[in-house]
Structures are given as structure tokens and as C-alpha cells.
Design an enzyme around this catalytic site. Structure first.
Site, PDB file in Angstrom:
ATOM      1  N   ARG A   2       0.854  -1.186   0.000  1.00 47.70           N
ATOM      2  CA  ARG A   2       0.000   0.000   0.000  1.00 47.70           C
ATOM      3  C   ARG A   2       0.885   1.229   0.000  1.00 47.70           C
ATOM      4  NH1 ARG A   2      -3.499  -2.332  -1.932  1.00 47.70           N
ATOM      5  NH2 ARG A   2      -5.595  -2.756  -1.139  1.00 47.70           N
TER       6      ARG A   2
ATOM      7  N   GLU B  21      -3.454   7.721  -4.556  1.00 51.62           N
ATOM      8  CA  GLU B  21      -3.747   7.294  -5.934  1.00 51.62           C
ATOM      9  C   GLU B  21      -4.998   7.994  -6.446  1.00 51.62           C
ATOM     10  OE1 GLU B  21      -3.944   3.012  -5.937  1.00 51.62           O
ATOM     11  OE2 GLU B  21      -1.967   2.851  -5.053  1.00 51.62           O
TER      12      GLU B  21
ATOM     13  N   HIS C 200      -0.878   0.571 -10.084  1.00 52.21           N
ATOM     14  CA  HIS C 200      -1.574  -0.399  -9.211  1.00 52.21           C
ATOM     15  C   HIS C 200      -2.089  -1.608 -10.019  1.00 52.21           C
ATOM     16  CE1 HIS C 200      -3.823  -0.667  -5.098  1.00 52.21           C
ATOM     17  NE2 HIS C 200      -3.560  -1.870  -5.568  1.00 52.21           N
TER      18      HIS C 200
HETATM   19  C1  DGY Z   1      -5.750  -5.675  -3.278  1.00 55.61           C
HETATM   20  O1  DGY Z   1      -6.363  -6.703  -3.493  1.00 55.61           O
HETATM   21  O2  DGY Z   1      -5.552  -5.264  -2.142  1.00 55.61           O
HETATM   22  C2  DGY Z   1      -5.259  -4.920  -4.455  1.00 55.61           C
HETATM   23  O3  DGY Z   1      -4.329  -3.970  -4.098  1.00 55.61           O
HETATM   24  C3  DGY Z   1      -6.415  -4.249  -5.137  1.00 55.61           C
HETATM   25  O4  DGY Z   1      -7.177  -3.638  -4.178  1.00 55.61           O
END
Ligand code: DGY
Length: 324
Positions: A243, A272, A290
Site C-alpha cells: 500500500r 492514488e 496499481h
Molecule cells: C488488493 O487486493 O488489495 C489490491 O491492491 C487491489 O485492491
């Protein structure tokens, strides 16, 4: 099931999943496919039995509204759920589920992609070539860092961290060091010939590459800050597919600019889709939008996993992926 539960899908999902879900639930799709705001969520919490958010849906306490909600379950499309205030959900008796396992392999693939691209300067090379600046082969052109046999520190040794270790150790002969908040079973470490260290401070100075696989959220915000970046080896690389908030982006931009680390690869960002200019300007940084779980197979599997969680819940069984 009596009347079909009313279910809000906050973003468009793979067609096969939407079709399957609409057979069982009274489904409302967000045709605009844009993130919903707080006011829309407050309405949704009164009008639906289930809401299916994604990482783009920020759900702090105020999004839940006041008083009793109609919503009984938030079935998140994704494994990370730090965008949901789970205490607010718990206070209102709302269950939260996620989609573990099905995206571990593909997310580890993207972490490997970033590691290889950053180390081998693939982004820089591609930009140079497309801009017509390539003047041909020469012995000193875009010299990178060897990945095979190097040491890799993995912070967070859950499913994705282990999938990364699998690739790095068995595919690239890397030496694996692990930092995790709880002890990892010796037989799990043995699969990757990995060593668990006691702290991030102990791990960082020993690694040529560091890959983040821990959860996001307030507890891990800026886990990698200026002090910890200073502990990395000169020339080392930081990879983040976890993250965005786990890394202090301004501190990282400074470390990249001053060359205190060799480079970085990021698939996730703190705000983001906004990217700080300081990162945009860093040549020794590879960035992806992402894409960790972005394969057809995985995005469908994530959707079907949400479907199973919802069906279990509405048929009176405990959903297998309950996280709160
Ligand atoms: C997750 O599954 O956490 C990915 O980052 C997409 O949200």
C-alpha cells in the site's frame, strides 16, 4: 434465499462475475465506473443489503452514516482493506470480507517485474529508445545491478510475501531475509531457505533489495521513512506492491535524488491516482498504476470469491474470508 438481496457493486467488474452475481442478487452497477463519494455511501448504506467496495472507495466512519444501516456486509473486492474503517463497521454489526489467496501469485509477479525493471534500468531504457535517443550498444550503456544471487529482504511474510520468496529464491537463487510481526514457522522459512530477523532495522542493512508485503493502514503508515531509508545499503532497491502509505514518498524521493539508494519500484501510491512531482522526476524509479492483481484470471477469481462470501452470508453460513 427469499427476496433477492440488494447489492451495490461500486465499480465495474469482469463481465462473467457481474453476470453470475445478477442471477442471484438484485445487483446495482455503478455504470459511470468512478469512485463513489461519502454522500453516496451514506445513501447506499441505507438502500442496500450489501456493498462491494474496492480499494478506490474510502470508507471512513462518516461514510457509514448515523444510526442503523440496512447494509449487513461489506464484501471487499481485493485483499487489502485498510480503506475501510472496520471499527465503524463492527460498531454497526456490519461484516467485512476480503479476497485473499487468489491474487498472491499475480501480485508477486508484479513485485518481481518491478524488481527486475528497476535493477536492470528497463524503464529508463524504454524511455530512451522510444524518444529516439538510443545511439547503439556500448559497454558502459545503462549499467544495472545483478538480481540473481543477491539478497532480498521481505517485510511482511503472508501469502504474497511467500509467493515473492518462492520466485526470488527458487527462480533467481536470492538469499531471503524476512521481517514479520509474528514468528514464521521453521518449516515455512525452510521452503525458501529464509532467515527471519527481529526488526526492520536489522533487515535493511543486509539487503540488496527490499520488497514490502505488509498491510497498509494507520499502523504501518510511513513504516519506511527517512531514517529507515538511510539504513538501506547504498545502491539497494525498494519495491512496494503493498500500500502506498507504507512508504514516506517525500523521503523516498529524496533518497532517490541524492542516490542514497540505487532505485525503487512502486505499484502503489499514498494518494492514488496522484503521483508527487518529486517521484515523477525520479529517473531511477519504475512506477506502475496499481497493477498487482490485474490479470483476467485473477480479477475474475477475486469477483467469484466475493460472490461466494456474499452467498454464504445470505444463505446463513459464515463467509470464509471474514476479516471484521
Ligand atoms: C488488493 O487486493 O488489495 C489490491 O491492491 C487491489 O485492491
Amino acid at each position: 434465499m427469499a427476496a433477492k438481496p440488494r447489492v451495490l457493486v461500486t465499480r465495474r467488474w469482469p463481465e462473467a462475475v457481474e453476470t453470475k452475481m445478477s442471477e442471484v442478487f438484485d445487483l446495482q452497477l455503478n455504470q459511470a465506473d468512478k469512485p463513489l463519494g461519502i454522500a453516496e455511501f451514506r445513501d447506499a448504506f441505507q438502500g442496500f443489503d450489501a456493498v462491494l467496495p474496492t480499494v478506490t472507495d474510502k470508507l471512513p466512519a462518516e461514510a457509514f452514516g448515523d444510526g442503523r444501516a440496512r447494509v449487513k456486509i461489506l464484501a471487499n473486492y481485493g485483499v487489502g482493506f485498510s480503506h475501510i474503517d472496520t471499527s465503524a463497521a463492527k460498531e454497526r454489526g456490519i461484516l467485512v470480507t476480503n479476497t485473499p489467496d487468489v491474487l498472491s501469485e499475480c501480485t508477486a509477479d508484479i513485485a518481481m517485474t518491478l524488481m527486475l525493471m528497476a535493477a536492470r534500468r528497463a524503464g529508463e531504457g524504454e524511455r530512451e529508445l522510444r524518444a529516439g535517443r538510443w545511439t547503439g550498444w556500448r559497454p558502459t550503456h545503462l549499467i544495472g545491478t545483478k538480481v540473481s544471487g543477491a539478497s532480498l529482504g521481505i517485510i511482511g511474510f503472508g501469502r504474497i510475501g511467500q509467493a515473492m520468496a518462492q520466485r526470488a529464491h527458487h527462480g533467481f537463487g536470492m538469499k531471503i531475509l524476512v521481517q514479520n510481526r509474528s514468528a514464521i514457522a521453521p518449516e515455512v522459512l525452510a521452503r525458501y531457505n529464509a532467515t527471519q530477523v527481529g526488526s526492520i532495522e536489522e533487515l535493511l542493512p543486509q539487503c540488496d533489495f527490499v520488497s514490502l508485503h505488509c498491510p497498509g493502514g494507520a499502523a504501518n503508515r510511513h513504516l519506511i521513512n527517512a531514517q529507515r531509508l538511510d539504513l538501506m545499503r547504498p545502491g539497494a532497491y525498494l519495491i512496494n506492491t503493498a500500500r502506498g502509505e507504507v512508504v514516506d514518498e517525500q523521503a523516498l524521493a529524496r533518497a532517490l535524488w541524492y542516490g542514497t539508494i540505487g532505485g525503487a519500484g512502486l505499484d502503489v501510491f499514498e494518494r492514488e491516482p496522484q503521483i508527487p512531482t518529486e517521484l515523477m522526476n525520479a529517473d531511477n524509479l519504475v512506477m506502475l498504476p496499481h497493477l498487482g492483481s490485474a490479470t483476467r484470471e485473477t480479477r475474475e477469481a477475486m469477483g467469484f470469491r466475493v460472490f461466494e462470501n456474499l452467498r454464504d452470508y445470505f444463505e446463513g453460513r459464515a463467509p470464509r474470508d471474514r476479516v471484521a
